[in-house]
Every structure is written in C-alpha cells, then in structure tokens.
Design an enzyme around this catalytic site. Structure first.
Site, PDB file in Angstrom:
ATOM      1  N   ASN A   1     -11.482 -54.485 -54.692  1.00 59.50           N
ATOM      2  CA  ASN A   1     -10.235 -54.487 -53.925  1.00 59.50           C
ATOM      3  C   ASN A   1     -10.237 -55.775 -53.107  1.00 59.50           C
ATOM      4  OD1 ASN A   1      -8.119 -54.075 -52.152  1.00 59.50           O
ATOM      5  ND2 ASN A   1      -9.111 -52.383 -51.041  1.00 59.50           N
TER       6      ASN A   1
ATOM      7  N   LYS B   1      -7.922 -56.922 -51.310  1.00 56.72           N
ATOM      8  CA  LYS B   1      -7.121 -56.809 -50.078  1.00 56.72           C
ATOM      9  C   LYS B   1      -6.202 -58.041 -49.934  1.00 56.72           C
ATOM     10  CE  LYS B   1     -10.664 -53.867 -48.178  1.00 56.72           C
ATOM     11  NZ  LYS B   1     -11.298 -53.252 -47.010  1.00 56.72           N
TER      12      LYS B   1
ATOM     13  N   HIS C   1      -4.950 -46.194 -49.413  1.00 56.96           N
ATOM     14  CA  HIS C   1      -6.105 -46.829 -48.753  1.00 56.96           C
ATOM     15  C   HIS C   1      -5.973 -46.604 -47.239  1.00 56.96           C
ATOM     16  CE1 HIS C   1      -8.875 -49.830 -47.241  1.00 56.96           C
ATOM     17  NE2 HIS C   1      -9.427 -49.836 -48.434  1.00 56.96           N
TER      18      HIS C   1
ATOM     19  N   GLU D   1      -6.426 -48.479 -44.831  1.00 48.20           N
ATOM     20  CA  GLU D   1      -5.738 -49.561 -44.112  1.00 48.20           C
ATOM     21  C   GLU D   1      -4.223 -49.367 -44.191  1.00 48.20           C
ATOM     22  OE1 GLU D   1      -7.800 -52.824 -45.997  1.00 48.20           O
ATOM     23  OE2 GLU D   1      -9.635 -52.218 -44.963  1.00 48.20           O
TER      24      GLU D   1
ATOM     25  N   GLU E   1     -13.701 -42.996 -49.239  1.00 52.15           N
ATOM     26  CA  GLU E   1     -14.000 -44.172 -48.416  1.00 52.15           C
ATOM     27  C   GLU E   1     -14.011 -43.782 -46.943  1.00 52.15           C
ATOM     28  OE1 GLU E   1     -13.128 -48.071 -50.631  1.00 52.15           O
ATOM     29  OE2 GLU E   1     -11.312 -47.472 -49.579  1.00 52.15           O
TER      30      GLU E   1
ATOM     31  N   GLY F   1     -15.954 -52.299 -44.436  1.00 51.11           N
ATOM     32  CA  GLY F   1     -16.059 -53.624 -43.830  1.00 51.11           C
ATOM     33  C   GLY F   1     -17.031 -53.698 -42.668  1.00 51.11           C
TER      34      GLY F   1
ATOM     35  N   SER G   1     -18.538 -50.603 -47.763  1.00 53.00           N
ATOM     36  CA  SER G   1     -19.756 -51.426 -47.629  1.00 53.00           C
ATOM     37  C   SER G   1     -20.721 -51.288 -48.804  1.00 53.00           C
ATOM     38  CB  SER G   1     -20.471 -51.138 -46.297  1.00 53.00           C
ATOM     39  OG  SER G   1     -19.654 -51.538 -45.209  1.00 53.00           O
TER      40      SER G   1
HETATM   41  P1  PGA Z   1     -15.705 -52.952 -48.128  1.00 48.83           P
HETATM   42  O1  PGA Z   1     -14.230 -52.354 -48.416  1.00 48.83           O
HETATM   43  O2  PGA Z   1     -16.470 -52.863 -49.422  1.00 48.83           O
HETATM   44  O3  PGA Z   1     -15.464 -54.352 -47.675  1.00 48.83           O
HETATM   45  O4  PGA Z   1     -16.317 -52.080 -47.072  1.00 48.83           O
HETATM   46  C1  PGA Z   1     -14.048 -51.229 -49.222  1.00 48.83           C
HETATM   47  C2  PGA Z   1     -12.583 -50.886 -49.322  1.00 48.83           C
HETATM   48  O5  PGA Z   1     -11.870 -50.965 -48.327  1.00 48.83           O
HETATM   49  O6  PGA Z   1     -12.094 -50.522 -50.406  1.00 48.83           O
END
Ligand code: PGA
Length: 251
Positions: A12, A14, A98, A100, A168, A174, A213
């Site tokens: 992803n 983003k 997601h 976010e 997640e 992150g 992560s």
């Molecule tokens: P990350 O993000 O691997 O940077 O923690 C995962 C995600 O948001 O899909």
C-alpha cells in the site's frame, strides 16, 4: 489447516509515489516474475495517478490496485474515483476501509460495505481493512471492536474471490510496533470463526492478511501464524528490496 489458501502479499503505497517511483515498481515486478514470492500472489496498491502506467510495468505476475473507491458507480462526485475507473486503469483490487480513511474521512462500516459492493460491481477484489486503536486494545475490547467492524463492513455477497480481509491494528500502522504472535493468532482465529458463520460457503477460504509494521525482519514470524494468509505492507512496500524480502517468506 482444512483448506489451502494462496497467500497474498499486498503493498500500500498510500500518498507516496511519482513517476520516478515507478523504477521501484519495475524492480518489484521483476523480482516477483523471477519467483521471489513462490506461488503467493503479489500486488501493489498505487496512488491512482500511477495506476495506468503501473499496470503496464507490473506485467503478468504483479497485480496493481487502488487504495479507495467511491461507493457510487459514476456521476457528479468531484474528486472521487469510481471502481470502474480503477478497473479501466488496470487495477484488479482496491483497498476499502483503511483506518486512515476511516479516521480522516469519517468512513463508517456502512460506507465501507457500500464501497466493497461498488468494487464487486466493477469486478475488483476488495481488501476490507479492520483494526482496533491502542485504547481499545488496552481496554480489552479489541475482539469486540474488530468483530463489529467486520460484520458491518462485509457485504453479504463477499466470496473468497472478491474479498480479502486485512487485520490492521491502528496502533501498529507506521509505528514499528506489532502485536504479539499470540494476539495476532487470537484475532485471526476469531475472524475465521466469524467468517465461517457469516459466509457458510466461503468463510473458510477467504484470505485474512495481517498489516501494521510488517518488515523483512518480522515477516517470517507473522506470516507463519495460523490463519494469516499474507500481508498488507505500507512503508516497507515502497522499497523493492524490502517488499521482495517480505514476499520471499513464501518462496
Ligand atoms: P505500515 O502500513 O506497514 O507502514 O505500518 C500498513 C498499512 O497501513 O497498510
């Protein structure tokens, strides 16, 4: 395990990536074509601006996807993207719900479900994301919260072909933090039981990814957990070397 599920390793990107970043995508596509992920399916969910070019670069072995779609089919929705547009640009998957987007755009379970249904109408596989916040986990509510998200976000028409679930934990995204193996195992087993109850004909085969992560140094231990059928990778998917190192767990 009662059924063999072909793993999916999905990146992803983003809101990252401009034309120059397509060199990393090319390196990922070459690695996957060269067998870096064994029989696991690999995908990168790109910013929409890179989808059409990315799909050409990805070729036969690497899938590309979007990161969100409108719940509507077409029309007067300035700035939104229809699932059909993603499909037309070469996407075969789209992430919906997601955390976010749930946080930044107030997307509810009902909205996420409608977006997944829009994905189905366009022939896309929906990666439906769920996950608890840190306070929710600390309060002991993680299973209940995630269970309610899954039930509210999963359309009745979900099948193992048109849907992938991604767990997640919001606090793991992150941050470099990951849940314990036991906590991931418990959550994925809980989802499996729930999926079997909700989808008697497909719940056993629907893939459940872990995301948050995932890095080359923790991928092996996370991907070996029962009912973890692949990964959704943010930061580490931006570098071909890291993405391929994670995918190589399946080689
Ligand atoms: P990350 O993000 O691997 O940077 O923690 C995962 C995600 O948001 O899909």
């Amino acid at each position: 395990m009662a059924i063999s599920r072909n793993a999916l390793v999905a990146g992803n990107w983003k809101m990252n990536g401009v034309s120059a970043s397509l060199a990393e995508l090319k390196a990922i596509a070459e690695g996957v074509a060269g067998g870096a992920a064994g029989t696991a399916a690999c995908a990168i969910c790109l910013p929409a601006t890179l989808l059409a070019r990315g799909a050409e670069i990805a070729g036969q072995h690497l899938l590309v996807g979007g990161q969100d779609c409108s719940a509507e089919t077409f029309g007067a929705h300035t700035g939104d993207l229809a699932a059909e547009m993603l499909r037309d640009s070469g996407a075969s998957l789209v992430i919906v719900g997601h955390s976010e987007r749930r946080a930044d755009h107030g997307e509810t379970n009902a909205v996420v479900r409608a977006k997944a249904e829009a994905a189905y109408r366009a022939g896309l596989t929906a990666i439906i994301c769920v996950g608890e916040t840190r306070p929710q986990r600390d309060a002991g509510d993680a299973l209940e919260i995630c269970g309610a998200q899954l039930e509210g976000s999963l359309p009745p028409g979900a099948t193992p072909d048109n849907t992938v679930l991604a767990y997640e934990p919001v606090w793991a995204i992150g941050t470099g933090l990951v849940p314990t193996v036991d906590d991931v195992a418990a959550m994925h087993a809980f989802f499996r039981a729930q999926l079997k109850a909700l989808l008697p004909h497909g719940g056993d085969a629907l893939r459940i990814l872990y995301g948050g992560s995932v890095k080359p140094d923790n991928a092996e231990s996370l991907m070996r957990i029962d009912n973890v059928d692949g990964a959704l990778i943010g930061g580490a998917s931006l570098k071909a070397k890291d993405f391929l190192a994670i995918a190589s767990v399946y080689a």
